[in-house]
Design an enzyme around this catalytic site. Structure first.
Site, short mmCIF file in Angstrom:
data_model
loop_
_atom_site.label_atom_id
_atom_site.label_comp_id
_atom_site.label_asym_id
_atom_site.label_seq_id
_atom_site.Cartn_x
_atom_site.Cartn_y
_atom_site.Cartn_z
CG HIS A 121 -7.38 3.93 -3.35
ND1 HIS A 121 -6.35 4.11 -4.24
CD2 HIS A 121 -7.31 2.64 -2.93
CE1 HIS A 121 -5.67 2.97 -4.35
NE2 HIS A 121 -6.23 2.07 -3.58
CG ASP A 122 -5.11 2.11 -0.21
OD1 ASP A 122 -6.01 2.05 0.66
OD2 ASP A 122 -4.92 1.22 -1.06
CG HIS B 162 -2.03 -1.03 1.11
ND1 HIS B 162 -1.99 -2.22 1.80
CD2 HIS B 162 -3.18 -1.06 0.37
CE1 HIS B 162 -3.07 -2.93 1.51
NE2 HIS B 162 -3.80 -2.25 0.66
CG ASP C 215 -8.12 -1.08 -3.85
OD1 ASP C 215 -6.90 -0.88 -3.94
OD2 ASP C 215 -8.71 -1.15 -2.75
#
Length: 435
Positions: A103-104, A63, A210
């Site tokens: 998003h992360d 991530h 994702d």
């Protein structure tokens, strides 16, 4: 940037570790977003620099900013090559790119379940609900309030509310604990005559992007898999040291890598992409019908409002790509319905078969790693397995007295297979519920 199996690792190398920044800047240029929303180039550069710093904060194997760039490129690829981009307003395109990119943001390298079990500050702040996803969006909007990072300051109040709402919806939809409900909701929408809600459609696209690496070519999928397992195992080590139960797939000593990936493809990725493909077909069919009712041709509506930058880049793309032949030519129809090419299906099948071949090769060896040299040998291994089976069959014919022992042996193998499959399904369902 236009290819389904775009090598984001190569981009990261070429950009000296700034793949996320360069991906976002490229997409902003293609859609002329900087000009349309009067974004200060300096503010954009500062925002993206701090965005990359946030992704690198915890030095995650998976991530990280490269994952952010990969997901952003994949979302772009789906939107443009399916022509879904023509269903969206400029503001929706703007929000979708930002949602994918952030998003992360500031991911801790641990799961929501880990935060809940350790009663972390994030878990306390967000009441154990979508802990990380809430942090990704909240911390991003706090960053955007900074004067040197505010790329939204020219938005009207109503535009800002719409932008913020869409980004939050999309990011929260990446929480895997809501996976099955999200798929169920979309399937329900597909059964209704009305068109699909845009927020839910875009949320599904981001969610699929994702988890898309199993739907890419083997070398990319394998590299992402090993990075993700590294991150899981680090969490497992922490859980062991803290005296906590080890989360599914986080035990470096007992995780069956090929089996885990086969389960991930079968239970999660393939069903998700099937629903997304059906959703794309329905939206584009509805858009085509609406266009026809207004007296326009399909090609007219899909070309007339295309951003100039996108038109230019489309004309320069390879004409041999099945995606680009659709974008530049006529829509493929089956009856009255439009069918979007599904490039991912081929790779899902290939990767599943590769993991199955490795599982046969390694048996129940834990934490198996398939090197690039192993890939070309998979077909040979399958052939060798067939030869061994033929050899066993001949031996059985020559030794009829061994029939009972052979049957018993086969029953034991079947029992192991059934047990393995059951355990795998439980692991995936358990991980989704806990996350």
């Amino acid at each position: 940037m236009d290819e389904w199996c775009f090598d984001v690792f190569d981009l990261d190398d070429q950009s000296n570790g700034h793949s996320l920044k360069y991906t976002v800047i490229e997409l902003f240029q293609r859609f002329d977003l900087t000009s349309k929303y009067r974004i200060n180039p300096s503010s954009l550069d500062t925002f993206l620099t701090k965005l990359e710093q946030g992704y690198s904060k915890h030095h995650n194997p998976y991530h990280n900013l490269v994952h952010g760039a990969d997901v952003t490129q994949t979302v772009y690829q789906v939107l443009t090559q399916s022509k879904l981009i023509h269903w969206l307003t400029d503001l929706e395109i703007f929000a979708t790119i930002i949602a994918a990119a952030i998003h992360d943001f500031e991911h801790t390298g641990t799961t929501n379940n880990f935060h809940i079990n350790t009663q972390s500050d994030f878990a306390m702040l967000y009441n154990d609900k979508a802990v990380l996803e809430n942090h990704h969006s909240s911390s991003t909007f706090r960053l955007l309030r900074s004067e040197d990072c505010n790329i939204l300051h020219k938005l009207a109040r109503a535009e800002y509310r719409e932008f913020r709402s869409l980004v939050i919806d999309m990011v929260l939809a990446t929480d895997m604990s809501s996976h099955f409900q999200q798929i169920k909701t979309m399937k329900s929408m597909l059964s209704m005559p009305e068109n699909i809600d845009k927020s839910k459609a875009l949320s599904l696209v981001l969610h699929c992007a994702d988890i898309s690496h199993p739907a890419k070519q083997w070398d990319l999928h394998h590299r992402w898999t090993m990075s993700l397992l590294d991150e899981f195992f680090i969490q497992g080590d922490m859980e062991r040291d803290m005296g906590l139960p080890l989360s599914p797939l986080c035990d470096r000593h007992n995780t069956l890598v090929p089996e885990s990936q086969i389960g991930f493809i079968d239970f999660i990725v393939e069903p998700s992409f099937q629903v997304m493909g059906d959703m794309l077909d329905k939206v584009m069919t509805h858009l085509s019908e609406s266009t026809a009712s207004e007296g326009n041709k399909d090609d007219d509506v899909f070309e007339s409002d295309k951003p100039k930058a996108l038109v230019k880049h489309t004309e320069s793309c390879s004409q041999t790509s099945p995606w680009m032949s659709l974008l530049n030519g006529k829509l493929k129809k089956k009856g009255n319905s439009i069918q979007i090419p599904r490039a991912w299906e081929e790779y899902l099948k290939e990767n599943r078969n590769s993991w199955k071949a490795l599982a046969r090769k390694d048996g129940r060896k834990t934490s198996s790693v398939l090197s690039e040299e192993d890939k070309p040998q998979l077909d040979k291994k399958t052939s060798d397995d067939k030869s061994e089976k033929d050899k066993d069959a001949l031996e059985k014919e020559s030794k009829p007295n061994d029939k009972s022992s052979e049957v018993k042996k086969n029953e034991e193998v079947d029992l192991k297979k059934n047990t393995k499959g059951t355990s795998l399904g439980v692991k995936f369902k358990s991980r989704l519920k806990k996350k």
